[in-house]
Scaffold this active site. Structure first.
Site, PDB file in Angstrom:
ATOM      1  N   LYS A 124       6.924  -5.162   0.388  1.00  0.00           N
ATOM      2  CA  LYS A 124       5.343  -5.334   0.682  1.00  0.00           C
ATOM      3  C   LYS A 124       4.986  -6.929   0.738  1.00  0.00           C
ATOM      4  O   LYS A 124       6.077  -7.646   0.013  1.00  0.00           O
ATOM      5  CB  LYS A 124       4.325  -4.972  -0.547  1.00  0.00           C
ATOM      6  CG  LYS A 124       3.005  -4.743   0.026  1.00  0.00           C
ATOM      7  CD  LYS A 124       2.745  -3.387   0.853  1.00  0.00           C
ATOM      8  CE  LYS A 124       1.331  -3.248   1.516  1.00  0.00           C
ATOM      9  NZ  LYS A 124       1.301  -1.854   1.894  1.00  0.00           N
ATOM     10  N   ASP A 164      -0.993  -3.787   7.262  1.00  0.00           N
ATOM     11  CA  ASP A 164      -1.796  -3.158   5.925  1.00  0.00           C
ATOM     12  C   ASP A 164      -3.264  -3.925   6.258  1.00  0.00           C
ATOM     13  O   ASP A 164      -3.635  -4.133   7.334  1.00  0.00           O
ATOM     14  CB  ASP A 164      -1.235  -3.659   4.824  1.00  0.00           C
ATOM     15  CG  ASP A 164      -1.689  -3.155   3.530  1.00  0.00           C
ATOM     16  OD1 ASP A 164      -1.373  -1.694   3.236  1.00  0.00           O
ATOM     17  OD2 ASP A 164      -2.621  -3.517   2.933  1.00  0.00           O
TER      18      ASP A 164
HETATM   19  P1  NDP Z   1      -7.936  -2.547   7.654  1.00  0.00           P
HETATM   20  O1  NDP Z   1      -7.907  -3.779   7.485  1.00  0.00           O
HETATM   21  O2  NDP Z   1      -8.118  -2.038   8.918  1.00  0.00           O
HETATM   22  O3  NDP Z   1      -9.469  -1.778   6.940  1.00  0.00           O
HETATM   23  C1  NDP Z   1      -9.750  -2.036   5.729  1.00  0.00           C
HETATM   24  C2  NDP Z   1     -11.171  -1.443   5.361  1.00  0.00           C
HETATM   25  O4  NDP Z   1     -11.376  -1.367   3.779  1.00  0.00           O
HETATM   26  C3  NDP Z   1     -12.088  -2.101   5.924  1.00  0.00           C
HETATM   27  O5  NDP Z   1     -13.248  -1.552   6.175  1.00  0.00           O
HETATM   28  C4  NDP Z   1     -12.608  -3.393   4.792  1.00  0.00           C
HETATM   29  O6  NDP Z   1     -13.968  -3.604   4.707  1.00  0.00           O
HETATM   30  C5  NDP Z   1     -12.181  -2.431   3.655  1.00  0.00           C
HETATM   31  N1  NDP Z   1     -12.181  -3.146   2.383  1.00  0.00           N
HETATM   32  C6  NDP Z   1     -10.972  -3.880   2.272  1.00  0.00           C
HETATM   33  N2  NDP Z   1     -10.926  -4.419   1.002  1.00  0.00           N
HETATM   34  C7  NDP Z   1     -12.284  -3.992   0.413  1.00  0.00           C
HETATM   35  C8  NDP Z   1     -12.666  -4.461  -0.753  1.00  0.00           C
HETATM   36  N3  NDP Z   1     -12.106  -5.230  -1.591  1.00  0.00           N
HETATM   37  N4  NDP Z   1     -13.868  -4.044  -0.876  1.00  0.00           N
HETATM   38  C9  NDP Z   1     -14.372  -3.218  -0.215  1.00  0.00           C
HETATM   39  N5  NDP Z   1     -14.096  -2.745   1.053  1.00  0.00           N
HETATM   40  C10 NDP Z   1     -12.834  -3.030   1.351  1.00  0.00           C
HETATM   41  O7  NDP Z   1      -7.181  -1.768   6.673  1.00  0.00           O
HETATM   42  P2  NDP Z   1      -6.453  -0.267   6.744  1.00  0.00           P
HETATM   43  O8  NDP Z   1      -7.081   0.550   7.063  1.00  0.00           O
HETATM   44  O9  NDP Z   1      -5.010  -0.426   7.508  1.00  0.00           O
HETATM   45  O10 NDP Z   1      -5.927  -0.182   5.183  1.00  0.00           O
HETATM   46  C11 NDP Z   1      -6.940   0.565   4.274  1.00  0.00           C
HETATM   47  C12 NDP Z   1      -6.105   1.090   3.086  1.00  0.00           C
HETATM   48  O11 NDP Z   1      -4.894   1.926   3.465  1.00  0.00           O
HETATM   49  C13 NDP Z   1      -5.395  -0.015   2.376  1.00  0.00           C
HETATM   50  O12 NDP Z   1      -5.433   0.463   0.874  1.00  0.00           O
HETATM   51  C14 NDP Z   1      -4.041   0.146   2.782  1.00  0.00           C
HETATM   52  O13 NDP Z   1      -2.906  -0.299   1.858  1.00  0.00           O
HETATM   53  C15 NDP Z   1      -3.874   1.643   3.009  1.00  0.00           C
HETATM   54  N6  NDP Z   1      -2.735   1.834   3.901  1.00  0.00           N
HETATM   55  C16 NDP Z   1      -2.724   1.663   5.271  1.00  0.00           C
HETATM   56  C17 NDP Z   1      -1.832   1.866   5.944  1.00  0.00           C
HETATM   57  C18 NDP Z   1      -1.651   1.514   7.173  1.00  0.00           C
HETATM   58  O14 NDP Z   1      -0.890   1.950   8.008  1.00  0.00           O
HETATM   59  N7  NDP Z   1      -2.498   0.711   7.901  1.00  0.00           N
HETATM   60  C19 NDP Z   1      -0.686   2.950   5.575  1.00  0.00           C
HETATM   61  C20 NDP Z   1      -0.889   3.661   4.256  1.00  0.00           C
HETATM   62  C21 NDP Z   1      -1.840   2.980   3.618  1.00  0.00           C
HETATM   63  P3  NDP Z   1     -14.198  -5.214   5.307  1.00  0.00           P
HETATM   64  O15 NDP Z   1     -13.892  -5.372   6.619  1.00  0.00           O
HETATM   65  O16 NDP Z   1     -15.486  -5.677   4.687  1.00  0.00           O
HETATM   66  O17 NDP Z   1     -13.180  -6.180   4.365  1.00  0.00           O
HETATM   67  O1  2IT Z   2       0.942   0.877   2.845  1.00  0.00           O
HETATM   68  C1  2IT Z   2       1.543   1.370   3.610  1.00  0.00           C
HETATM   69  O2  2IT Z   2       2.350   2.226   3.511  1.00  0.00           O
HETATM   70  C2  2IT Z   2       1.714   0.488   4.831  1.00  0.00           C
HETATM   71  N1  2IT Z   2       0.701  -0.226   4.981  1.00  0.00           N
HETATM   72  C3  2IT Z   2       2.431   0.989   6.022  1.00  0.00           C
HETATM   73  C4  2IT Z   2       3.945   0.299   5.947  1.00  0.00           C
HETATM   74  C5  2IT Z   2       4.591   0.547   6.865  1.00  0.00           C
HETATM   75  O3  2IT Z   2       5.625  -0.123   6.981  1.00  0.00           O
HETATM   76  O4  2IT Z   2       4.220   0.962   8.013  1.00  0.00           O
END
Ligand code: NDP
Ligand code: 2IT
Length: 444
Positions: A124, A164
């Site tokens: 990460k 992420d």
């Molecule tokens: P994005 O940046 O696309 O979206 C994040 C969302 O979460 C936004 O709506 C953001 O709001 C909100 N958010 C982030 N931090 C905070 C906080 N501290 N308090 C309140 N709201 C918050 O990220 P993703 O959708 O990609 O990721 C979301 C989650 O999923 C994370 O935990 C990530 O690690 C996990 N994840 C992502 C994967 C991926 O493929 N993208 C895969 C597996 C897990 P704001 O815009 O106001 O910050």
């Molecule tokens: O938390 C996660 O699994 C991710 N942000 C995706 C990682 C990846 O390599 O696609």
């Protein structure tokens, strides 16, 4: 407890890294029954080794804003474990990023990637950079500076980053462009690429779709499905957006979304037309979720999370520790049936304990959100063979992987005496494969 002393050592060796302690503690607790049956893991100090990253890189990321002012951020890459494949995991750009948060995420990634069944180790990275309010040119200069150091640590058979929080298609494009310029190589070094330059169809959808598929499998064990269910989702980024779409396609009604300003509550449900509005708001205009409540005349709960809403299913898809004991209690009192974590570690340990104690179907992040990295693995595979698969093909493989993860976690939970406990099952199933590979490879 066989792991009590070890947990104390982890805390002493990694002071102040509370999210890392939280993630390690949950895994160690789950492993107790395995360690009783397989003492060779203790003898070979597999636990001491798996808790220590193989390598951590921290570096300076200087960049210049549109006014000519110079800023300095801190960049990181945690190369946690490569026993079953090259390091693989996302890059997070958020002001809260620090070493402890990235170590928790890298640690979780080891077991998650193992659960996918694909040959990927855990890693990460990211930086304490805040993309909010920055121009495209500023984001590009930041990404170029970040990659000017990261490029020497990664490679298609070494370490393959992805997105992420704060890293989507735009940022992956800038990272890739800079990597290619510095190395003069067009290779599979990042996933989540644009589909016309090596990306996989369905990778943007994969985490949200996969989380919904995992939840569907949990519901099936009670002969239930999404039809007619009210669903609360947090976040409004990549994972939340595609969870909304898949839940709606399966007949559920999504009534909440959120961002760090608050929650929208739309009792009529977020239909396909409203979903298009969100996609444009968040991915093109880069606006705030409050605009949805103004456009569609519904409530906005400023500064609040979604969990007080009455719902059948909850999918936390924003960030770590966004659902605590009180939130869990409200959800349970309101009759929640299932909770599947789209985000990484969104529920606090106390919340998880309450869900499990009250018989709520609970899918932990490392199982429920593994569809994203699994589809990254499929992207790497397509790049290596030089072909691209259709959306149907990738979605079919993603679905099958989520079905398998559900089954493997459920089987491991049963085998080790905690039937129905997907936390224990996912931790054990993910761990055993990595630990056996570490035994095979000697003390390294
Ligand atoms: P994005 O940046 O696309 O979206 C994040 C969302 O979460 C936004 O709506 C953001 O709001 C909100 N958010 C982030 N931090 C905070 C906080 N501290 N308090 C309140 N709201 C918050 O990220 P993703 O959708 O990609 O990721 C979301 C989650 O999923 C994370 O935990 C990530 O690690 C996990 N994840 C992502 C994967 C991926 O493929 N993208 C895969 C597996 C897990 P704001 O815009 O106001 O910050
Ligand atoms: O938390 C996660 O699994 C991710 N942000 C995706 C990682 C990846 O390599 O696609």
């Amino acid at each position: 407890m066989l792991t009590k002393d070890l947990m104390e050592q982890v805390i002493a060796k990694n002071p102040g890294e509370k999210e890392f302690h939280q993630a390690v503690s949950e895994v160690l607790e789950s492993l107790e029954p395995v360690l009783k049956k397989r003492p060779e893991y203790l003898e070979a100090k597999v636990l001491e080794r798996i808790d220590e990253p193989e390598r951590q890189v921290m570096f300076r990321v200087p960049w210049t804003d549109d006014k000519g002012v110079i800023h300095v951020n801190r960049g990181y890459r945690i190369e946690f474990n490569s026993a079953i494949g090259p390091y693989k995991g996302g890059l997070r750009l958020h002001p809260s990023v620090n070493l402890g948060i990235l170590k928790f995420l890298g640690f979780e990634q080891i077991f998650k990637n193992s659960l996918t069944g694909l040959p990927m180790g855990g890693g990460k990275g990211g930086a304490d950079f805040d993309p909010k309010g920055k121009s495209n040119a500023e984001v590009m200069r930041f990404c170029q500076s970040f990659m000017s150091e990261l490029y020497r640590h990664i490679g298609p058979n070494t370490d393959v980053p992805a997105g992420d929080i704060g890293v989507g298609g735009r940022e992956i494009g800038y990272f890739f462009g800079q990597y290619k310029k510095l190395t003069n190589r067009f290779e599979s070094v990042l996933t989540g690429k644009g589909i016309n330059w090596g990306g996989s169809l369905i990778r943007p959808q994969a985490t949200g779709f996969g989380c919904t598929y995992f939840c569907e499998e949990m519901l099936k064990t009670k002969k239930l499905d999404f039809k007619g269910k009210t669903v609360a989702i947090s976040g409004s980024g990549n994972v939340a957006q595609y969870a909304v779409q898949k839940v709606t396609q399966l007949g559920g009604k999504v009534v909440t979304l959120s961002d760090s300003d608050g929650t929208i509550y739309d009792p009529k449900g977020i239909d396909a037309k409203k979903w298009e509005f969100i996609m444009d708001l968040k991915n093109v205009k880069r606006g705030r979720i409050v605009d949805y409540s103004e456009k569609f005349k519904c409530d906005f709960w400023k500064g609040q999370r979604p969990w007080k809403v009455k719902c059948d299913i909850a999918l936390p898809c924003a960030t770590q520790n966004e659902l605590d004991k009180n939130d869990a209690k409200m959800l349970i009192d309101n009759g929640v049936i299932a909770v599947a974590e789209g985000a990484n570690m969104p529920s606090t340990p106390e919340a998880v304990e309450l869900f499990i104690k009250n018989g709520v179907l609970f899918g932990p992040g490392k199982a429920a959100n593994a569809g994203g990295v699994a589809t990254s693995g499929l992207e790497m595979c397509q790049n290596h063979i030089g072909l691209s698969w259709s959306a149907e093909e990738v979605d079919h493989q993603l679905h099958q992987i989520m079905v398998n993860i559900h089954k493997n976690a459920a089987d491991a939970a049963k085998k080790y005496g905690s039937p129905g406990n997907y936390v224990v099952g996912a931790n054990i199933a993910g761990f055993v494969k990595v630990a056996d590979a570490m035994l095979d490879q000697g003390v390294v």
